[in-house]
Design an enzyme around this catalytic site. Sequence first.
Site, mmCIF file in Angstrom:
data_model
loop_
_atom_site.group_PDB
_atom_site.id
_atom_site.type_symbol
_atom_site.label_atom_id
_atom_site.label_comp_id
_atom_site.label_asym_id
_atom_site.label_seq_id
_atom_site.Cartn_x
_atom_site.Cartn_y
_atom_site.Cartn_z
ATOM 1 N N GLU A 1 2.039 -8.537 7.919
ATOM 2 C CA GLU A 1 2.293 -7.093 8.003
ATOM 3 C C GLU A 1 3.147 -6.608 6.837
ATOM 4 O O GLU A 1 3.708 -5.512 6.882
ATOM 5 C CB GLU A 1 2.973 -6.754 9.335
ATOM 6 C CG GLU A 1 2.060 -6.861 10.551
ATOM 7 C CD GLU A 1 0.782 -6.047 10.396
ATOM 8 O OE1 GLU A 1 0.853 -4.895 9.967
ATOM 9 O OE2 GLU A 1 -0.299 -6.599 10.690
ATOM 10 N N ARG B 1 -5.498 -6.958 -21.175
ATOM 11 C CA ARG B 1 -6.375 -6.451 -22.228
ATOM 12 C C ARG B 1 -5.666 -5.465 -23.156
ATOM 13 O O ARG B 1 -6.201 -5.101 -24.190
ATOM 14 C CB ARG B 1 -7.667 -5.888 -21.650
ATOM 15 C CG ARG B 1 -7.512 -4.696 -20.750
ATOM 16 C CD ARG B 1 -8.714 -4.550 -19.840
ATOM 17 N NE ARG B 1 -9.984 -4.554 -20.547
ATOM 18 C CZ ARG B 1 -10.433 -3.561 -21.303
ATOM 19 N NH1 ARG B 1 -9.707 -2.475 -21.444
ATOM 20 N NH2 ARG B 1 -11.607 -3.645 -21.907
ATOM 21 N N PRO C 1 0.823 -1.223 0.000
ATOM 22 C CA PRO C 1 0.000 0.000 0.000
ATOM 23 C C PRO C 1 0.848 1.260 0.000
ATOM 24 O O PRO C 1 0.338 2.363 -0.205
ATOM 25 C CB PRO C 1 -0.830 -0.115 1.286
ATOM 26 C CG PRO C 1 -0.180 -1.155 2.116
ATOM 27 C CD PRO C 1 0.592 -2.045 1.197
ATOM 28 N N ASP D 1 -11.321 3.126 -24.113
ATOM 29 C CA ASP D 1 -11.609 2.954 -22.693
ATOM 30 C C ASP D 1 -11.354 4.228 -21.903
ATOM 31 O O ASP D 1 -10.537 5.055 -22.296
ATOM 32 C CB ASP D 1 -10.703 1.877 -22.079
ATOM 33 C CG ASP D 1 -11.197 0.474 -22.372
ATOM 34 O OD1 ASP D 1 -12.360 0.331 -22.784
ATOM 35 O OD2 ASP D 1 -10.417 -0.465 -22.168
HETATM 36 N N1 SAM Z 1 1.612 -3.328 7.239
HETATM 37 C C1 SAM Z 1 1.575 -2.959 5.869
HETATM 38 C C2 SAM Z 1 1.525 -1.451 5.726
HETATM 39 O O1 SAM Z 1 0.924 -0.806 6.557
HETATM 40 O O2 SAM Z 1 2.066 -0.914 4.738
HETATM 41 C C3 SAM Z 1 0.356 -3.595 5.181
HETATM 42 C C4 SAM Z 1 0.492 -5.050 4.966
HETATM 43 S S1 SAM Z 1 -0.886 -5.762 4.155
HETATM 44 C C5 SAM Z 1 -1.883 -6.262 5.506
HETATM 45 C C6 SAM Z 1 -0.297 -7.292 3.519
HETATM 46 C C7 SAM Z 1 0.048 -7.288 2.043
HETATM 47 O O3 SAM Z 1 -1.095 -7.000 1.289
HETATM 48 C C8 SAM Z 1 1.085 -6.294 1.616
HETATM 49 O O4 SAM Z 1 2.397 -6.788 1.816
HETATM 50 C C9 SAM Z 1 0.788 -6.130 0.133
HETATM 51 O O5 SAM Z 1 1.405 -7.124 -0.655
HETATM 52 C C10 SAM Z 1 -0.726 -6.337 0.083
HETATM 53 N N2 SAM Z 1 -1.461 -5.072 0.033
HETATM 54 C C11 SAM Z 1 -2.191 -4.519 1.027
HETATM 55 N N3 SAM Z 1 -2.766 -3.382 0.623
HETATM 56 C C12 SAM Z 1 -2.406 -3.186 -0.643
HETATM 57 C C13 SAM Z 1 -2.675 -2.165 -1.605
HETATM 58 N N4 SAM Z 1 -3.421 -1.122 -1.329
HETATM 59 N N5 SAM Z 1 -2.134 -2.305 -2.826
HETATM 60 C C14 SAM Z 1 -1.355 -3.360 -3.146
HETATM 61 N N6 SAM Z 1 -1.065 -4.355 -2.263
HETATM 62 C C15 SAM Z 1 -1.578 -4.275 -1.039
#
Ligand code: SAM
Length: 239
Positions: free
Chosen positions: A114, A151, A87, A166
């Site tokens: 995490e 796509r 994220p 698109d």
């Molecule tokens: N503790 C992390 C933080 O606050 O940045 C979040 C970890 S999340 C629970 C677990 C995994 O979900 C991440 O390592 C990532 O691969 C994926 N993930 C979670 N949110 C995401 C997002 N908005 N975009 C892409 N991947 C995401």
Amino acid sequence: MRIETLSVFPEMFETVMATSILGRAREKGALEYLGHDLRSWTHDRHKTVDDEIYGGGPGQLMKPEPVFEALDDLLEDAPARVIIFTPQGKQFDQSLAKELASAERLIMVCGRYEGFDERVYTLADYLISLGDYVLTGGELAAMVVSDAICRLLPGVLGSELSHTDDSFSEGLLEYPQYTRPAEYRGMEVPEVLLSGNHAAIAEWRRKMSIIKTAKLRPDLLVACGVSTDEVLEMKNTQL
Ligand code: SAM
């Protein structure tokens, strides 16, 4: 193009990567897909991929060794662009989809718990986020990105032109579209679309794209160079 995923839940991809456009792209040979189980690069009986966090705090973190070793092995075959989902990454959008669609090979690394030990992120060519919210894992993000890229691959959509209209492809939202019936519950399809006049239809669509974008996503207009005059000129047109 070849897309590979590295995840502790490779089974999550099976249906999505075999269905609809993604499935058809694979059948046509435009897309090759390989799902890797990160646990294959662990060395203990329990196939452990996570550990406690130094300094304390809730939850577990994904260990560096399985990811580093997996990428050592996978990158030995051929070069690839490595995506790690987090994220904290750059927000995925259509222009990034286009950029990634030009790659020969993508390896998408999906986190859980995490997220990853910070050193893992040094392996990434791209840190990608789907948006400002937190998912439980990167697998859904990898599926979304694969779908958006797929796509755009030559020969994947029915018509080569299908994706060029698109939303976002020219920076604007797509114009309103209709199918039969021409009148439904008192709502009529705009007459110009039934006229057969292609120039008039093209002009109407461009106007409607701008009006719709101004209404729903005004932030996009500036970026795609539509002048204020052009918007004002169309302001009174009904959607
Ligand atoms: N503790 C992390 C933080 O606050 O940045 C979040 C970890 S999340 C629970 C677990 C995994 O979900 C991440 O390592 C990532 O691969 C994926 N993930 C979670 N949110 C995401 C997002 N908005 N975009 C892409 N991947 C995401």
